[in-house]
Structures are given as C-alpha cells and as structure tokens.
Motif scaffolding. Structure first.
Motif, short mmCIF file in Angstrom:
data_model
loop_
_atom_site.label_atom_id
_atom_site.label_comp_id
_atom_site.label_asym_id
_atom_site.label_seq_id
_atom_site.Cartn_x
_atom_site.Cartn_y
_atom_site.Cartn_z
N TYR A 171 0.81 -1.21 0.00
CA TYR A 171 0.00 0.00 0.00
C TYR A 171 0.85 1.28 0.00
CZ TYR A 171 -4.63 -2.12 0.56
OH TYR A 171 -5.81 -2.80 0.34
N ALA A 172 2.12 1.17 0.36
CA ALA A 172 2.99 2.35 0.31
C ALA A 172 3.10 2.87 -1.11
CB ALA A 172 4.39 2.01 0.84
N VAL A 173 3.08 1.98 -2.09
CA VAL A 173 3.14 2.37 -3.50
C VAL A 173 1.75 2.72 -4.02
CG1 VAL A 173 3.77 1.60 -5.81
CG2 VAL A 173 5.17 0.94 -3.86
N LEU A 174 0.76 1.91 -3.69
CA LEU A 174 -0.60 2.16 -4.17
C LEU A 174 -1.13 3.51 -3.70
CD1 LEU A 174 -2.29 -1.33 -3.63
CD2 LEU A 174 -1.48 -0.34 -5.76
N ALA A 175 -0.68 3.95 -2.53
CA ALA A 175 -1.21 5.19 -1.96
C ALA A 175 -0.92 6.40 -2.83
CB ALA A 175 -0.63 5.41 -0.56
N LEU A 176 0.20 6.42 -3.53
CA LEU A 176 0.53 7.57 -4.38
C LEU A 176 -0.50 7.76 -5.49
CD1 LEU A 176 4.42 7.33 -4.74
CD2 LEU A 176 3.08 8.90 -3.34
N GLU A 177 -1.00 6.66 -6.01
CA GLU A 177 -2.06 6.73 -7.03
C GLU A 177 -3.41 7.00 -6.39
OE1 GLU A 177 -4.10 6.44 -10.71
OE2 GLU A 177 -2.00 6.79 -10.21
N LEU A 178 -3.70 6.30 -5.31
CA LEU A 178 -5.01 6.44 -4.67
C LEU A 178 -5.20 7.82 -4.06
CD1 LEU A 178 -5.28 2.95 -2.92
CD2 LEU A 178 -6.29 3.67 -5.09
N TRP A 234 4.99 6.23 4.94
CA TRP A 234 4.74 7.67 4.96
C TRP A 234 5.70 8.47 4.08
CZ3 TRP A 234 0.47 9.76 6.79
CH2 TRP A 234 0.41 11.14 7.01
N LEU A 235 6.93 8.00 3.94
CA LEU A 235 7.95 8.80 3.25
C LEU A 235 7.64 9.10 1.79
CD1 LEU A 235 11.35 7.47 4.69
CD2 LEU A 235 10.38 9.76 4.93
N PRO A 236 7.10 8.16 0.98
CA PRO A 236 6.84 8.52 -0.42
C PRO A 236 5.97 9.76 -0.58
CG PRO A 236 6.70 6.15 -0.16
CD PRO A 236 6.83 6.73 1.24
N LYS A 258 8.59 8.83 -8.80
CA LYS A 258 9.78 8.01 -8.96
C LYS A 258 10.90 8.45 -8.04
CE LYS A 258 9.22 6.38 -13.73
NZ LYS A 258 9.82 6.37 -15.09
N GLN A 259 11.10 9.76 -7.92
CA GLN A 259 12.14 10.28 -7.03
C GLN A 259 11.83 9.93 -5.58
OE1 GLN A 259 11.81 14.37 -8.25
NE2 GLN A 259 13.66 14.27 -9.52
N ALA A 260 10.56 10.09 -5.18
CA ALA A 260 10.17 9.76 -3.80
C ALA A 260 10.39 8.29 -3.51
CB ALA A 260 8.70 10.13 -3.59
N THR A 296 12.95 6.58 -0.68
CA THR A 296 12.39 5.65 0.30
C THR A 296 13.00 4.26 0.14
OG1 THR A 296 10.31 6.89 0.13
CG2 THR A 296 10.24 4.77 1.27
N LEU A 297 13.26 3.87 -1.10
CA LEU A 297 13.91 2.59 -1.37
C LEU A 297 15.28 2.53 -0.70
CD1 LEU A 297 14.36 -0.10 -2.92
CD2 LEU A 297 15.05 1.27 -4.89
N PHE A 298 16.03 3.60 -0.79
CA PHE A 298 17.36 3.64 -0.17
C PHE A 298 17.25 3.49 1.34
CE2 PHE A 298 21.13 6.06 1.37
CZ PHE A 298 22.11 5.23 0.82
N PHE A 299 16.28 4.18 1.92
CA PHE A 299 16.05 4.08 3.37
C PHE A 299 15.71 2.65 3.77
CE2 PHE A 299 12.54 3.79 6.47
CZ PHE A 299 13.21 4.18 7.62
N ALA A 300 14.75 2.04 3.08
CA ALA A 300 14.29 0.69 3.44
C ALA A 300 15.37 -0.36 3.23
CB ALA A 300 13.04 0.34 2.62
#
Length: 425
Positions: A31-38, A233-235, A247-249, A253-257
């Motif tokens: 849902y971290a990714v889906l949320a950007l669209e939703l 939350w970060l994206p 994509k930048q967000a 976040t990918l680097f953090f995780a």
C-alpha cells in the motif's frame, strides 16, 4: 561429517526462511506504493492515507500473538507455508476495488502476510545455538528488504503493465515462494529429529502480566513500528513537502528501506558481541539527535537591525533530510536485531509466544503511527509534525529503559548482598 550436514541444514533453513519473509514483507507494504495513485484518484486527506496504511499493519500486528502461540505448539514450517497460501487470494481481488473502504477492508486480509515474521523467527531459532542466534535472527531480519523490492518493482510494474496487474503478479510470486519453501526448507531443526513444540510454553496471561516483556515491546514499537510507518509515509512526504516526483520519492524511500534492512544482520552480530542493551542505548541516542533536527519545521525569521531588517530562513533541504533519515534507518536496523537478541537471552524457550507478542506490539506501530501522523499533520498543519511525534515516542522509550536498568542493577546488588550474608531475608 554429521556436523557438516547439520550446518548445511541450518544454512538452508535460514536462507529459505529469509527469502519467504522478504516475499511476505513486500506484500505487507504494498500500500505504500498504491497510496501515491489512490491519493489523487480517491482525493485522500492525510488522515485517510494514515487509515489506508494502517489496515494491513493492524492484522499483521494483532495476529502475531496467536501466531506465536501456534508456532510454539506446532511445526512452524507448515504454519509458515499455510500463512503464505492464505494471503494469495486477497492479492487477486485487489484490481477489482474502487473505494477507500474496499481497500481498507482488503488491507486487513493482506495484512496476514505480517505474521510471517513470527513463524519465521520461531523456525530459524530452532536451528542455531544460543551464542549464534543474534546473528541468525539478524540475517533473517534482512527479509525486511522485501519493502525495497516493492518500492523498486511496483512502480515499474505500474508503468509497464498498469495498476490492475500488481495484485495478480504479487499473488503469483507469493504462491511460488510458498511452494518452494515447503519443498526446499528442511523440516526438522538440528537439536533433534523428533522435536516437540509443546514444551515450556508461556501462556498469554503470563506474558501480559510480565512488565519486562512490555518494556521490550515498547522498544520494538519504536525500532520496528516507526520503520514500518516511515516506509509507508515517506513517499508521500517527499512528494508533498519537497515536491518530488513519484519516482524520485520511491528512490529515496527505497534507499532508506534497503539500507535499514541490510544492516540488521550486522546489528545481530554487534548484539552477540557487545550485548543487546549496549546496542539499544546507542541506537536510541542516535535517533534522538536526528529526530530533533527533523522535527524543526521550515522557519523564516525577521531580525530588526540597526539600519535594516535581516531575513533568516531555516530549512532542512531534501539532501540533509535524506541523510538524517538514512542514519535513523541504519540505527533502527541495529535496534531491531538487538531487541530480539535481548528477548532470546531472557526467553530462549518461548521465542514463539514472547517474540510473537513483542512483534505484535512493534507492528502496531506500523498501524497506529501512520494514523497519528495524519492527525498531527492535519491538526498542526506542519509536515514535520510527524517527526515531533516520533521524538516523543522515543523519549518515552529511553525513560523506560533508564529506569528499568536502574531497577535491574539494584536487584542484582540486593541479591549479591543476600548471597554474601550482608542482608538477612
């Protein structure tokens, strides 16, 4: 020769359990990714986003408690496999949803993937001697990098194949993982060919009544719960606070995780070598300093000088922000490993029940913190208010740990005095 076979069996068990955990974790944070669209298609507020993020985290947290009890009673390999198979249908339903309520309800089903940590940690610890279990659990915890898989792969899938294909592709991947785990993971731990999963159980009532376990849970609430919450939350924080593209967000976040997940193995080694409590204290202090700077909102001040006014702008740019987040992620990775090393030191025979309870409270951070983030951001109107909240949570953890250690030292001195007849019973 026999020791070599046992060692290979332990390595294979650890490898397969870690892969399975990574696959489950990638589903859990989908849902971290889906949320950007939703956020745009459903016009979601910060609180709505928090509720959306919280739904899979909630069941992943609550179900860890019964999962831990089951893992102490039955073979965790089979429970692990059944858990993955139970999540597959929910991912197939994902493309057919159209409302926030629908996504939240389905998120509760998807959240079953969060119980994978409890089954996996119980399965892994059976294979290693006590002085190696911190390292083994740290390596298993690298499965948190499943979040990085989602943050990297899901946007690519969306761009190439559309939103409707994410659920079915993840369902296929999890199904394959479950079958491979059932086929390749060894069935019995090294201690015995006839392991009993019924010995030395700790009932839930005793767990709930043990203050020490609640302390460990509080520590894990920060090091794991806030890690989950930040992944979710970060994206949108990057896109809203700094105006970055999706994509930048995702890249930040990918680097953090990824880094936070990968260092967990190193954190387990440090906990074995220097002790879980020492690592924990260092983790808390590092995070406290970083959160202090992250909490400071962009500020403009006007100083009335002798001849004219001087305008001062104070703001953390995206690179400094990312560096501080990166340091927090590294510290949290060490902290997640050290907390479970402490738990194993005190409750080596009840890792399923006690570890499951602690994992449940920690995962509740991934459920409650996003909602709290949404409330404080909507209420205060400052994006950095979420870090102010985390600063307060960490302060409570440190105060609890300080008084707990002080009490433990007093009890040890009192016991020593009684042992040497300095005090009478």
């Amino acid at each position: 020769m026999q020791n070599t076979v046992i060692f290979q069996g332990a390595n294979r068990a650890l490898t397969m359990a870690t892969i399975a955990f990574g696959a489950n974790f990638s589903v859990w944070v989908l849902y971290a990714v889906l949320a950007l669209e939703l956020q745009h298609t459903l016009t979601l507020s910060a609180l709505d986003l928090g509720l959306l993020f919280a739904s899979p985290m909630l069941t992943g947290a609550v179900l860890r408690i019964p999962a831990g009890i089951l893992a102490d009673r039955y073979n965790p390999k089979y429970l692990y496999t059944l858990q993955m198979l139970a999540v597959v249908p929910s991912l197939l339903i994902l493309p057919h949803l159209e409302t926030l309520t629908g996504y939240m309800v389905l998120g509760l089903w998807i959240g079953i993937s969060g119980t994978s940590f409890t089954f996996g940690i119980s399965y892994v610890t059976d294979w290693f001697e006590r002085h190696k279990q911190g390292t083994a659990m740290g390596i298993f915890g690298v499965g948190n990098a499943g979040a990085a898989i989602t943050l990297a792969a899901a946007p690519y899938i969306v761009e190439r194949m559309g939103w409707v294909n994410i659920g079915p592709l993840y369902a296929a991947g999890l199904l394959i993982t479950a079958l491979l785990f059932f086929w390749l993971a060894p069935s019995r731990p090294r201690q015995s060919e006839h392991v009993s999963y019924n010995n030395d159980q700790m009932p839930l009532r005793k767990i709930l009544g043990t203050l020490q376990i609640w302390r460990f849970s509080l520590y894990y609430y920060f090091v794991f719960g806030s890690f989950l919450a930040l992944i979710l939350w970060l994206p949108q924080y990057y896109t809203n606070a700094y105006g970055l593209t999706a994509k930048q967000a995702m890249a930040f976040t990918l680097f953090f995780a990824a880094t936070s997940s990968m260092v967990r193995a190193l954190g387990g080694w440090f906990a074995d070598r220097y002790g879980g409590r020492s690592v924990n204290w260092t983790v808390f202090w590092v995070c406290l300093v970083c959160l202090f700077f992250l909490s400071y909102p962009p500020t403009s001040m006007t100083i009335h000088g002798v001849h004219n006014d001087v305008l001062i702008n104070i703001e953390i740019n995206v690179w400094v922000f990312s560096a501080l987040i990166f340091v927090i992620g590294i510290a949290q990775g060490f902290g997640r490993a050290s907390v479970y090393k402490i738990i194993n030191d005190y409750y080596p025979q009840q890792m399923g029940a006690v570890g499951g309870f602690v994992a449940a409270i920690g995962a509740l951070g991934g459920s409650t913190l996003p909602i709290a983030f949404g409330l404080v951001v909507d209420g205060v109107g400052i994006y950095s208010a979420c870090f102010m909240l985390l600063y307060g949570v960490l302060a409570v953890c440190m105060i609890a740990m300080f008084f707990a250690q002080k009490t433990d030292r007093f009890k040890r001195r009192l016991h020593l005095a009684k042992t040497h007849n300095f005090l009478n019973d």
